[in-house]
Design a protein around this motif. Structure first.
Motif, short mmCIF file in Angstrom:
data_model
loop_
_atom_site.label_atom_id
_atom_site.label_comp_id
_atom_site.label_asym_id
_atom_site.label_seq_id
_atom_site.Cartn_x
_atom_site.Cartn_y
_atom_site.Cartn_z
N LYS A 13 35.90 49.00 39.32
CA LYS A 13 36.62 50.28 39.34
C LYS A 13 37.93 50.23 40.11
O LYS A 13 38.73 51.17 40.06
CB LYS A 13 35.72 51.35 39.95
N ARG A 14 38.16 49.16 40.87
CA ARG A 14 39.29 49.18 41.79
C ARG A 14 40.65 49.20 41.09
O ARG A 14 41.53 49.97 41.45
CB ARG A 14 39.21 47.96 42.71
N PHE A 15 40.82 48.34 40.09
CA PHE A 15 42.11 48.30 39.38
C PHE A 15 41.89 48.63 37.91
O PHE A 15 40.84 48.32 37.35
CB PHE A 15 42.75 46.91 39.44
N LYS B 128 51.81 41.97 35.93
CA LYS B 128 51.07 43.03 36.62
C LYS B 128 50.17 42.41 37.69
O LYS B 128 50.09 42.88 38.82
CB LYS B 128 50.23 43.80 35.59
N VAL B 129 49.51 41.32 37.31
CA VAL B 129 48.65 40.62 38.26
C VAL B 129 49.46 40.15 39.47
O VAL B 129 49.07 40.33 40.62
CB VAL B 129 47.97 39.39 37.59
N LEU B 130 50.62 39.59 39.18
CA LEU B 130 51.48 39.09 40.27
C LEU B 130 51.83 40.21 41.24
O LEU B 130 51.69 40.05 42.47
CB LEU B 130 52.75 38.47 39.66
N TYR B 131 52.27 41.36 40.71
CA TYR B 131 52.68 42.47 41.58
C TYR B 131 51.50 43.01 42.39
O TYR B 131 51.63 43.26 43.58
CB TYR B 131 53.33 43.59 40.76
N ASP C 96 39.56 40.44 46.87
CA ASP C 96 40.75 40.98 46.22
C ASP C 96 41.04 40.21 44.93
O ASP C 96 41.35 40.78 43.90
CB ASP C 96 41.97 40.89 47.15
N LYS C 97 40.93 38.90 45.05
CA LYS C 97 41.17 38.05 43.87
C LYS C 97 40.18 38.39 42.77
O LYS C 97 40.54 38.49 41.60
CB LYS C 97 41.02 36.57 44.23
N ALA C 98 38.91 38.56 43.16
CA ALA C 98 37.86 38.86 42.18
C ALA C 98 38.13 40.20 41.50
O ALA C 98 37.99 40.34 40.28
CB ALA C 98 36.49 38.86 42.86
N ASP C 99 38.56 41.18 42.28
CA ASP C 99 38.83 42.51 41.72
C ASP C 99 39.99 42.45 40.71
O ASP C 99 39.92 43.06 39.65
CB ASP C 99 39.17 43.50 42.84
N TRP D 82 38.88 40.58 37.56
CA TRP D 82 38.08 41.43 36.68
C TRP D 82 38.98 42.35 35.84
O TRP D 82 38.83 42.45 34.62
CB TRP D 82 37.07 42.26 37.48
N ALA D 83 39.92 43.02 36.52
CA ALA D 83 40.78 43.98 35.83
C ALA D 83 41.63 43.28 34.77
O ALA D 83 41.83 43.79 33.67
CB ALA D 83 41.67 44.70 36.84
N PHE D 84 42.08 42.09 35.12
CA PHE D 84 42.89 41.31 34.16
C PHE D 84 42.05 40.91 32.95
O PHE D 84 42.43 41.13 31.80
CB PHE D 84 43.46 40.06 34.85
#
Lengths: 331, 222
Positions: free
Chosen positions: A192-194, A216-219, A231-234, A237-239
């Motif tokens: 749910k985070r991103f 988007k991932v970079l930013y 943070d990386k995992a979140d 997942w969103a990506f």
């Protein structure tokens, strides 16, 4: 009829024997490791490794299949698309062995190989169907009325989906920078985070675009102070969800537009578990066909099969000239 | 021994050449075919065999110019000889490209002492130093090496210089006073490879097909 297949289009050297009566008799793959420290395939290193490994794989494939010169009816090799220097090795070897054994050779399109890979399975799809070919080099939807008769429905306008996965692995500094590391860490992500955009899904268009997602991932990643694994995992997942929901949505659209009800999934990203799961949920288990994981990534079994199929259609090459086609389009 | 047939390939430069030694009668086909080696090389081999009234299965060994030279060109040669060696179950003979160049200088001009300098691009040069030995073959005095144009040091002795680096880097190369003559238009050829290969064949300096790997010399490519 037995066909020896040879594949060296990128960073896998492979050889296989396909028999139209007994199916796949052997298949050997060597995945190059020389690129890991460079964060991407280095064409010159790839070609150098193919020269060291390919002949050994051909010998192993023949001996495992208990085949000698007399048992082989033709030799199929990947002539494109792919890296020119890498393609050259397998193509030249395929053609030269065919010449020395006085057999026909068949130049196979690598994408046709991927597309036909599910045909090697017991539950092979029957055309017509829609094929999603999704790998590090390609993302395309193809209308397959019958084998050999292809119509392009849509393709990526920038990065391939697999390429985006690989680049995100690098941005997030994951392991050996392979797309599969993104999929792995994504399993631990907070769903749910991103929420990332689904590119090009607002129109009834079957093209794809993945380079914006990567940015988007970079930013997002850069905006986090001292990022930790979670943070990386979140982000992963969103990506992944954005890419896969986009692929699934376009597949559904393609099936609607063509009024077909079977989908074939092929190419390296076809090994992604979440993609397989989502396609099965959306389309139903019986409508989705994919090869086993080892035939999603580059292999020679699919090249031997595609070679056999082309041969069965009367296509063969007895000339002694080799032309590699790094940009050979399937359609 | 009298029935020896060797098929030789030289694909390391912009010229593609193939030679057939049929019981010591050597024939050769060559073409300035940059980027087209893959299209012509096997056709040349077949044409030579046809002209000699031989079949590919009559060939006793294959040899090739194994480097240094064009990376892609070398892989054309390696792919061909690995495959022929494997498919015909015959040995492969690896020959230094620079030795072949020196041998070609001997064939063309009777030169018996030569410093060879081949353009390696990126302002570098592949070098070797060869002298005529037994059997009329040019033999290495030192190992072949790669050097930048600025660091090139040509021995100041009564020798010839041969190779295309001379014209490529004409303004940057200083020719010592004792050099007897220079030839910038000599390229390695399959017939020169063939001459060296035959000697190596009799000395059992052959290898398994899978060992036909280019000697790039330049190994830093990333």
């Amino acid at each position: 009829m037995k066909v020896l297949g040879i594949e060296t289009s990128c960073d896998e050297s492979a050889a296989a024997i396909y028999c139209d009566k007994d199916g796949l008799l052997s298949h050997k793959v060597y995945s190059q490791t020389v690129h890991s420290e460079h964060g991407g395939v280095v064409p010159e290193l790839a070609a150098r490794d193919h020269i060291r490994k390919t002949l050994g794989l051909i010998e192993d494939a023949l001996s495992e299949a208990k085949c000698s010169k007399d048992d082989v009816d033709a030799i199929a090799y990947t002539a494109g698309p792919g890296l020119a220097g890498a393609l050259l090795v397998g193509s030249m070897m395929g053609k030269t062995i065919a010449y020395a054994w006085n057999k026909p050779s068949i130049a196979v399109n690598h994408m046709e190989g991927h597309l036909l890979a599910p045909m090697l399975e017991d539950s092979a799809p029957k055309p017509p169907f829609v094929a999603l070919i999704v790998s590090g080099g390609h993302t395309m939807l193809v209308d397959v009325q019958q084998i050999g008769e292809y119509r392009l429905l849509g393709e990526t306008v920038d990065d391939a989906a697999g390429e985006a996965f690989d680049k995100v692995a690098r941005l997030l500094n994951l392991g050996k920078y392979t797309g599969s590391e993104v999929a792995k860490i994504a399993e631990l992500g907070d769903k749910k985070r991103f929420k990332f955009p689904r590119p090009m899904t607002k129109t009834r268009n079957l093209d794809f675009s993945f380079s914006g997602l990567k940015t988007k991932v970079l930013y997002e990643y850069q905006s986090i102070e001292n990022p930790v694994e979670q943070d990386k995992a979140d982000i992963a997942w969103a990506f992944q969800e954005a890419v896969i929901e986009t692929l699934v949505k376009k597949c559904k659209l393609a099936l609607q537009d063509t009024r077909l009800n079977a989908l074939v999934l092929a190419g390296g990203v076809g090994a992604n578990k979440y993609l397989r799961q989502r396609l099965a949920e959306e389309l139903g288990d019986n409508s989705v066909f994919y090869p086993r994981i080892e035939f999603c990534t580059d292999n020679a079994a699919m090249i031997a099969y595609a070679g056999w199929w082309n041969l069965s259609q009367g296509r063969k090459d007895l000339s002694l000239a080799v032309k590699v086609k790094p940009r050979w389009k399937l359609v | 021994m009298g029935n020896l047939q060797i098929l030789s390939f030289e694909t390391s430069s912009s010229i593609c050449s193939v030679a057939l030694d049929n019981k010591s009668v050597v024939s050769q086909l060559s073409e300035q075919s940059a980027n087209r080696h893959t299209e012509v090389v096997l056709g040349f081999a077949q044409k030579l065999l046809d002209e000699a009234g031989l079949r590919l299965s009559d060939v006793s060994a294959v040899s090739w110019s194994a480097g240094p030279g064009s990376f892609t060109g070398l892989r054309v040669g390696a792919s061909v000889v690995q495959s022929l060696g494997f498919a015909l179950k015959i040995p492969v003979i690896n020959v230094s490209t620079l030795q072949a160049l020196a041998q070609e200088a001997y064939i063309l001009h009777g030169i018996d002492d030569v410093f060879v300098a081949m353009d390696a691009r990126m302002s570098e040069i592949y070098c070797g130093y060869y002298k005529l030995g037994s059997n009329n073959l040019m033999q290495p005095e030192i190992d072949d090496y790669l050097v930048s144009v600025e660091k090139l040091s040509i021995p100041n002795c009564k020798t010839y210089i041969a190779g295309n680096a001379l014209s490529e880097y004409e303004e940057n190369i200083c020719i010592p006073s004792n050099i007897v003559g220079k030839f910038d238009d000599i390229f390695p050829t399959a017939r020169a490879v063939s001459a060296i290969a035959k000697y190596k064949f009799y000395k059992n300096e052959t290898c398994d097909p899978i060992k036909a790997i280019p000697n790039y010399i330049r190994n830093k490519v990333v």
